[in-house]
Design a protein around this motif. Structure first.
Motif, PDB file in Angstrom:
ATOM      1  N   ASP A   8      67.614 -19.258  54.440  1.00 26.29           N
ATOM      2  CA  ASP A   8      66.660 -18.354  55.470  1.00 26.29           C
ATOM      3  C   ASP A   8      65.446 -19.610  54.767  1.00 26.29           C
ATOM      4  OD1 ASP A   8      64.613 -17.112  56.626  1.00 26.29           O
ATOM      5  OD2 ASP A   8      66.191 -15.834  57.004  1.00 26.29           O
ATOM      6  N   ARG A   9      65.261 -19.944  55.832  1.00 22.84           N
ATOM      7  CA  ARG A   9      63.316 -20.657  55.323  1.00 22.84           C
ATOM      8  C   ARG A   9      62.261 -19.661  55.325  1.00 22.84           C
ATOM      9  NH1 ARG A   9      59.727 -21.828  59.768  1.00 22.84           N
ATOM     10  NH2 ARG A   9      60.684 -21.357  61.802  1.00 22.84           N
ATOM     11  N   PHE A  10      62.211 -17.971  55.964  1.00 21.53           N
ATOM     12  CA  PHE A  10      61.068 -17.361  55.154  1.00 21.53           C
ATOM     13  C   PHE A  10      61.727 -16.770  54.497  1.00 21.53           C
ATOM     14  CE2 PHE A  10      60.914 -17.656  60.129  1.00 21.53           C
ATOM     15  CZ  PHE A  10      59.803 -18.184  60.121  1.00 21.53           C
ATOM     16  N   HIS A  11      61.231 -16.774  53.704  1.00 20.71           N
ATOM     17  CA  HIS A  11      61.290 -15.861  52.192  1.00 20.71           C
ATOM     18  C   HIS A  11      60.971 -14.457  51.655  1.00 20.71           C
ATOM     19  CE1 HIS A  11      61.104 -15.243  47.552  1.00 20.71           C
ATOM     20  NE2 HIS A  11      60.224 -14.598  47.509  1.00 20.71           N
ATOM     21  N   GLY A  12      62.255 -13.035  51.090  1.00 26.34           N
ATOM     22  CA  GLY A  12      61.581 -12.044  51.813  1.00 26.34           C
ATOM     23  C   GLY A  12      62.305 -11.399  52.202  1.00 26.34           C
ATOM     24  N   ARG A  13      63.148 -12.138  53.228  1.00 26.26           N
ATOM     25  CA  ARG A  13      63.241 -11.725  54.740  1.00 26.26           C
ATOM     26  C   ARG A  13      64.726 -11.163  54.542  1.00 26.26           C
ATOM     27  NH1 ARG A  13      65.126 -15.183  59.518  1.00 26.26           N
ATOM     28  NH2 ARG A  13      62.751 -13.945  60.831  1.00 26.26           N
ATOM     29  N   ILE A  14      64.444  -9.419  54.260  1.00 25.39           N
ATOM     30  CA  ILE A  14      66.108  -8.283  54.037  1.00 25.39           C
ATOM     31  C   ILE A  14      66.720  -8.340  55.769  1.00 25.39           C
ATOM     32  CG2 ILE A  14      66.524  -6.050  53.247  1.00 25.39           C
ATOM     33  CD1 ILE A  14      64.147  -6.790  51.840  1.00 25.39           C
ATOM     34  N   GLN A  15      67.770  -9.134  56.144  1.00 28.67           N
ATOM     35  CA  GLN A  15      68.428  -8.617  57.476  1.00 28.67           C
ATOM     36  C   GLN A  15      70.008  -7.881  57.521  1.00 28.67           C
ATOM     37  OE1 GLN A  15      69.892 -12.919  57.747  1.00 28.67           O
ATOM     38  NE2 GLN A  15      67.989 -13.710  58.700  1.00 28.67           N
ATOM     39  N   GLY A  16      70.286  -7.053  58.029  1.00 25.93           N
ATOM     40  CA  GLY A  16      71.112  -6.495  58.427  1.00 25.93           C
ATOM     41  C   GLY A  16      70.652  -5.271  58.753  1.00 25.93           C
ATOM     42  N   GLY A  17      69.379  -4.697  58.170  1.00 28.58           N
ATOM     43  CA  GLY A  17      69.073  -3.039  57.492  1.00 28.58           C
ATOM     44  C   GLY A  17      68.747  -2.025  58.829  1.00 28.58           C
ATOM     45  N   GLY A  18      68.610  -2.930  59.926  1.00 27.77           N
ATOM     46  CA  GLY A  18      68.791  -2.109  61.411  1.00 27.77           C
ATOM     47  C   GLY A  18      67.901  -1.479  61.314  1.00 27.77           C
ATOM     48  N   ARG A  19      66.548  -2.005  60.667  1.00 31.54           N
ATOM     49  CA  ARG A  19      65.141  -1.397  60.845  1.00 31.54           C
ATOM     50  C   ARG A  19      64.445  -1.884  62.068  1.00 31.54           C
ATOM     51  NH1 ARG A  19      66.082  -2.874  55.316  1.00 31.54           N
ATOM     52  NH2 ARG A  19      66.546  -0.867  54.282  1.00 31.54           N
ATOM     53  N   GLN A  20      63.212  -1.054  62.409  1.00 29.89           N
ATOM     54  CA  GLN A  20      62.857  -1.918  63.773  1.00 29.89           C
ATOM     55  C   GLN A  20      61.534  -1.553  63.011  1.00 29.89           C
ATOM     56  OE1 GLN A  20      62.736   0.986  67.375  1.00 29.89           O
ATOM     57  NE2 GLN A  20      60.233   0.728  67.413  1.00 29.89           N
ATOM     58  N   CYS A  21      60.213  -2.660  63.919  1.00 31.70           N
ATOM     59  CA  CYS A  21      59.507  -2.323  62.931  1.00 31.70           C
ATOM     60  C   CYS A  21      58.887  -1.614  62.873  1.00 31.70           C
ATOM     61  CB  CYS A  21      58.837  -4.094  63.421  1.00 31.70           C
ATOM     62  SG  CYS A  21      56.448  -4.286  63.207  1.00 31.70           S
ATOM     63  N   ALA A  22      58.061  -1.237  61.915  1.00 31.57           N
ATOM     64  CA  ALA A  22      56.500  -0.285  61.929  1.00 31.57           C
ATOM     65  C   ALA A  22      54.760  -0.123  62.405  1.00 31.57           C
ATOM     66  CB  ALA A  22      57.109   0.679  60.089  1.00 31.57           C
ATOM     67  N   PHE A  23      54.950  -1.525  62.625  1.00 27.79           N
ATOM     68  CA  PHE A  23      53.539  -1.296  63.163  1.00 27.79           C
ATOM     69  C   PHE A  23      54.025  -0.509  65.095  1.00 27.79           C
ATOM     70  CE2 PHE A  23      50.643  -3.969  65.980  1.00 27.79           C
ATOM     71  CZ  PHE A  23      49.372  -3.665  65.027  1.00 27.79           C
ATOM     72  N   PRO A  24      53.214   0.594  65.911  1.00 29.11           N
ATOM     73  CA  PRO A  24      53.146   0.916  66.118  1.00 29.11           C
ATOM     74  C   PRO A  24      53.432  -0.142  68.120  1.00 29.11           C
ATOM     75  CG  PRO A  24      51.482   1.331  65.214  1.00 29.11           C
ATOM     76  CD  PRO A  24      51.582   0.768  64.652  1.00 29.11           C
ATOM     77  N   ARG A  25      54.681   0.432  68.533  1.00 23.02           N
ATOM     78  CA  ARG A  25      55.126  -0.019  69.819  1.00 23.02           C
ATOM     79  C   ARG A  25      55.467  -1.605  70.019  1.00 23.02           C
ATOM     80  NH1 ARG A  25      49.931   2.353  70.860  1.00 23.02           N
ATOM     81  NH2 ARG A  25      49.136   0.909  70.967  1.00 23.02           N
ATOM     82  N   CYS A  26      56.185  -1.848  68.113  1.00 20.02           N
ATOM     83  CA  CYS A  26      56.764  -2.641  68.218  1.00 20.02           C
ATOM     84  C   CYS A  26      58.362  -2.118  68.034  1.00 20.02           C
ATOM     85  CB  CYS A  26      56.521  -3.681  67.007  1.00 20.02           C
ATOM     86  SG  CYS A  26      56.818  -5.045  67.294  1.00 20.02           S
ATOM     87  N   TYR A  27      58.989  -3.120  68.792  1.00 21.45           N
ATOM     88  CA  TYR A  27      59.789  -3.096  68.904  1.00 21.45           C
ATOM     89  C   TYR A  27      61.371  -4.145  68.017  1.00 21.45           C
ATOM     90  CZ  TYR A  27      58.708   0.174  72.289  1.00 21.45           C
ATOM     91  OH  TYR A  27      58.022   1.298  72.855  1.00 21.45           O
TER      92      TYR A  27
END
Length: 198
Positions: A8-27
């Motif tokens: 992955d070219r983005f350092h620190g990406r954690i895939q497969g957790g099934g989490r939604q972005c914590a920012f309000p109204r971001c899906y």
């Protein structure tokens, strides 16, 4: 670790957790971890709470994040100190930046020979009395003409004999042995402070 994550070219990406972005109204998927400003802060008890953000929101978070916020000038200076993360003196396997150096401490034990096999000729050697001699100790003993199991009495006797042999006052003012005399004094000064000769 999945094959996708390792490339992955983005350092620190954690895939497969099934989490939604914590920012309000971001899906979008929350694939990047960041300190949670509403959670428990990092302390000596642990790293603190995290939130998970999407790529766009982690970029915005990082752009506006100030790790030094709320710190005094002294606290900032301390945090920037090289010893901040490990404030106590630590024994190291490197000396003067040389990775290929053996450990330097005299009480080093290596029951499985995991390290000493590589450095056997340069490792501190144990004497019959259980004390260890470093390479510097052995060199000093050689300068004084002593074996590795010499005791304090032998050390003093050899030192006195060498000083008498090399000192100009005992040689009719002959100063040709000055370097040898300096080496003898340095060797004795080094050895007399070692635990093996206490």
């Amino acid at each position: 670790m999945s094959a996708d994550r390792s490339t992955d070219r983005f350092h620190g990406r954690i895939q497969g957790g099934g989490r939604q972005c914590a920012f309000p109204r971001c899906y979008e998927a929350g694939e990047f971890r960041a300190p949670d400003p509403h959670g428990q802060a990092a302390s000596g008890n642990g790293p603190g709470d995290y939130q998970y953000l999407c790529l766009d929101h982690i970029r915005a978070f990082n752009a506006g994040y100030n790790w030094f916020a709320g710190m005094t000038a002294d606290e900032i200076s301390m945090a920037q100190s090289p010893i901040y993360a490990w404030p106590s003196e630590a024994r190291a396997f490197r000396a003067n930046g040389n990775v290929d150096s053996p450990p330097k401490w005299a009480d080093f034990k290596d029951p499985l020979d995991a390290i000493s096999t590589r450095f056997r000729s340069r490792m501190p050697q144990e004497r019959a009395d259980g004390h260890f001699l470093s390479p510097e100790d052995r060199k000093a003993l050689k300068t004084l003409g002593l074996g590795e199991d010499a005791d304090r009495r032998a050390l003093r006797s050899a030192y006195s004999a060498k000083v008498r042999a090399y000192h100009p006052d005992k040689n009719g003012g002959n100063r040709s042995h000055e370097k040898a005399l300096q080496d003898v004094i340095a060797a004795y000064t080094h050895l007399k402070n070692q635990s093996a000769f206490a």
